[in-house]
Design a protein around this motif. Structure first.
Motif, short mmCIF file in Angstrom:
data_model
loop_
_atom_site.label_atom_id
_atom_site.label_comp_id
_atom_site.label_asym_id
_atom_site.label_seq_id
_atom_site.Cartn_x
_atom_site.Cartn_y
_atom_site.Cartn_z
N ASP A 151 3.26 19.00 -7.62
CA ASP A 151 4.51 19.36 -7.31
C ASP A 151 3.92 21.16 -7.11
O ASP A 151 2.91 21.49 -6.85
N PRO A 152 5.34 21.71 -6.58
CA PRO A 152 5.28 22.80 -6.13
C PRO A 152 5.80 24.27 -6.70
O PRO A 152 5.86 23.75 -7.80
N LEU A 153 5.41 25.29 -6.33
CA LEU A 153 5.69 26.54 -6.85
C LEU A 153 7.07 26.97 -6.23
O LEU A 153 7.32 26.23 -5.33
N SER A 154 7.58 27.73 -6.31
CA SER A 154 8.94 28.59 -5.83
C SER A 154 8.41 30.34 -5.78
O SER A 154 8.14 30.25 -5.84
N ILE A 155 9.35 30.29 -4.91
CA ILE A 155 9.55 31.66 -4.18
C ILE A 155 11.58 32.03 -4.37
O ILE A 155 12.00 31.22 -3.19
N TYR A 156 11.54 33.06 -4.94
CA TYR A 156 12.97 33.59 -4.76
C TYR A 156 12.84 34.96 -3.54
O TYR A 156 11.68 35.70 -3.31
N ALA A 157 14.23 34.54 -3.13
CA ALA A 157 14.63 35.56 -1.60
C ALA A 157 16.03 35.53 -1.93
O ALA A 157 16.85 35.14 -2.18
N LYS A 158 16.30 36.92 -1.32
CA LYS A 158 17.65 37.11 -1.03
C LYS A 158 18.22 36.22 0.15
O LYS A 158 19.40 36.12 -0.04
N TYR A 159 17.11 36.48 1.06
CA TYR A 159 17.94 35.78 2.42
C TYR A 159 16.83 34.62 2.60
O TYR A 159 16.17 35.51 2.78
N VAL A 160 17.23 33.65 3.15
CA VAL A 160 16.10 32.93 4.04
C VAL A 160 16.20 33.09 5.23
O VAL A 160 17.12 32.61 6.20
N ILE A 161 15.23 33.08 6.09
CA ILE A 161 15.18 32.44 7.54
C ILE A 161 14.40 30.83 8.21
O ILE A 161 13.45 31.33 7.59
N ASP A 162 15.28 30.59 8.05
CA ASP A 162 14.72 29.41 9.21
C ASP A 162 14.09 29.33 10.94
O ASP A 162 15.05 29.21 11.80
N ALA A 163 13.00 29.60 11.36
CA ALA A 163 12.37 30.48 11.75
C ALA A 163 11.14 29.12 12.67
O ALA A 163 10.18 29.14 12.86
N THR A 164 11.51 27.63 12.02
CA THR A 164 10.68 26.48 12.18
C THR A 164 11.01 25.91 14.06
O THR A 164 10.31 25.37 13.50
N GLY A 165 11.46 26.49 14.71
CA GLY A 165 11.85 25.75 15.80
C GLY A 165 12.20 24.80 16.05
O GLY A 165 13.19 25.03 15.21
N HIS A 166 11.74 23.78 16.47
CA HIS A 166 12.17 22.41 17.95
C HIS A 166 13.24 21.79 16.20
O HIS A 166 14.55 21.13 16.44
N SER A 202 21.24 32.33 27.56
CA SER A 202 22.35 32.75 27.28
C SER A 202 23.33 32.74 26.20
O SER A 202 24.16 33.84 25.02
N VAL A 203 22.46 31.66 24.97
CA VAL A 203 23.69 31.23 23.71
C VAL A 203 23.20 31.42 22.78
O VAL A 203 23.07 32.32 21.27
N ILE A 204 21.63 32.02 23.02
CA ILE A 204 20.73 31.84 21.50
C ILE A 204 21.09 33.16 20.45
O ILE A 204 21.29 33.44 19.12
N VAL A 205 21.33 34.17 21.19
CA VAL A 205 21.50 35.07 19.78
C VAL A 205 22.95 35.32 19.11
O VAL A 205 23.13 35.16 18.46
N ASP A 206 23.63 34.46 20.22
CA ASP A 206 24.93 34.09 19.65
C ASP A 206 24.62 32.88 18.74
O ASP A 206 25.66 33.10 16.56
N ASN A 207 24.07 32.21 18.50
CA ASN A 207 23.54 31.03 17.70
C ASN A 207 23.26 31.12 16.06
O ASN A 207 22.53 30.46 15.77
N VAL A 208 22.58 32.76 16.28
CA VAL A 208 21.56 33.17 15.12
C VAL A 208 23.18 33.55 13.84
O VAL A 208 22.90 34.42 14.15
N LYS A 209 23.13 32.33 12.76
CA LYS A 209 23.92 32.39 12.19
C LYS A 209 23.38 32.41 10.59
O LYS A 209 22.24 31.29 10.45
N ALA A 221 15.41 27.08 16.15
CA ALA A 221 15.86 26.57 15.35
C ALA A 221 17.07 26.06 15.34
O ALA A 221 18.21 26.04 15.22
N ALA A 222 17.92 28.01 16.37
CA ALA A 222 18.87 28.55 15.94
C ALA A 222 19.67 27.19 16.91
O ALA A 222 20.88 26.84 16.92
N ASN A 223 18.81 27.31 18.38
CA ASN A 223 19.78 25.90 19.61
C ASN A 223 19.95 25.16 18.66
O ASN A 223 20.89 24.01 19.68
N ALA A 224 18.60 24.65 17.82
CA ALA A 224 18.56 23.10 17.77
C ALA A 224 19.89 23.05 17.28
O ALA A 224 20.73 21.87 16.74
#
Ligand code: 48H
Ligand code: FE2
Length: 254
Positions: A151-166, A202-209, A221-224
């Motif tokens: 079983d895992p452990l947990s971390i609190y975060a006010k925000y999470v970022i998915d930067a896991t690529g493709h 040209s779209v990747i920055v707009d895909n950051v949401k 990950a944003a483009n995917a």
């Protein structure tokens, strides 16, 4: 006389101190590729408490290999200022800047960690915490345990970022395990499209949401997630989208 057990105790004690300190974060980033490292740097510069979790032993994601293992990266004019923020050396060829990929990864990581971002390597995000219909942290585990039922452990975060690529792994898990709609045209993951560097960049920055309350996508990950093309070994969009997600979260936190 060097004392083996003293060395052991120093490692265990100081690692645990970090884990305790970073168990409650402003921002948890999954993936220490170019976009995650860039985001971590700008967040840390703004004095946010930020940690990156990467399941691999080594950080840098897909940047080490340049294009087809020729370890050079290309960055376009729009993103040159980010190379400068990280003091990355490059050579100019018209509108393109060419940098060494090993020098680039190490510079991103050096400046991010120097500013106070913490990188936990060998730890993967296997799930998220959801409270009141909002992502409020990460569920983490050693990446080397394989199929062992641990079983895992947990971390609190006010925000999470998915930067896991493709793979956009965190969002994939979020969608698979919960009956939710993302902030995308269809409400689910649109899927990455084939190569078109100009459109992709040209779209990747707009895909950051914020695709679901509490969780953002950046980098590949944003483009995917938004159904945009891939771009090959041009890295301006990774750097710019990393900065964009940091700026957006800094704004929300203040
Ligand atoms: C912990 C995880 C997990 C997990 C994955 O792939 P990356 O380099 O990601 P980006 O988006 O910063 O950069 C993309 C770039 O490298 C690239 O592939 C480009 C520009 N491609 C264009 C093209 O046409 O192919 O890094 C992602 C990181 C890796 O280090 C993984 O180990 C890590 O995320 N990771 N870490 N928990 N569940 N999943
Ligand atoms: Fe790639």
């Amino acid at each position: 006389m060097l004392d083996e057990v003293e060395i052991t105790k120093l490692i265990v004690e100081n690692y645990m101190k970090d884990l305790m300190e970073y168990a409650d974060l402003d921002v948890a980033i999954v993936g220490a590729g170019p976009s995650g490292l860039t985001a971590a740097y700008y967040l840390a510069t703004a004095k946010k408490k930020v940690a990156i979790f990467d399941r691999r032993l080594s950080i840098g994601g897909g940047m080490w290999g340049g294009g087809m293992m020729f370890n050079k990266i290309v960055v376009q004019e729009d993103a040159k200022h980010i190379l400068d923020d990280f003091s990355i050396n490059y050579e100019r060829f018209g509108d393109y800047y060419v940098a060494d990929s090993v020098h680039s990864v190490t510079s991103l990581a050096y400046h991010a960690t120097k500013e106070g971002a913490k990188i936990f390597n060998l730890i993967g995000a296997e799930d998220v915490i959801i409270k009141n219909n909002r992502v409020s942290g990460l569920v983490i585990n050693w990446s080397v345990i394989g199929e062992l039922p641990i079983d895992p452990l947990s971390i609190y975060a006010k925000y999470v970022i998915d930067a896991t690529g493709h793979e956009s792994e965190v969002i994939k898990t979020l969608v698979r395990k919960n009956n939710i709609k993302l902030n995308t045209p269809t409400g689910s993951i649109e899927g990455e499209h084939s190569m078109d560097a100009d459109t992709a960049e040209s779209v990747i920055v707009d895909n950051v949401k914020e695709v679901y309350p509490g969780i953002f996508v950046t980098g590949m990950a944003a483009n995917a997630v938004f159904g945009s093309p891939r771009m090959g070994p041009i890295f301006g969009g990774m750097l710019l989208s990393g900065k964009k997600v940091a700026d957006e979260i800094i704004r929300r936190l203040s």
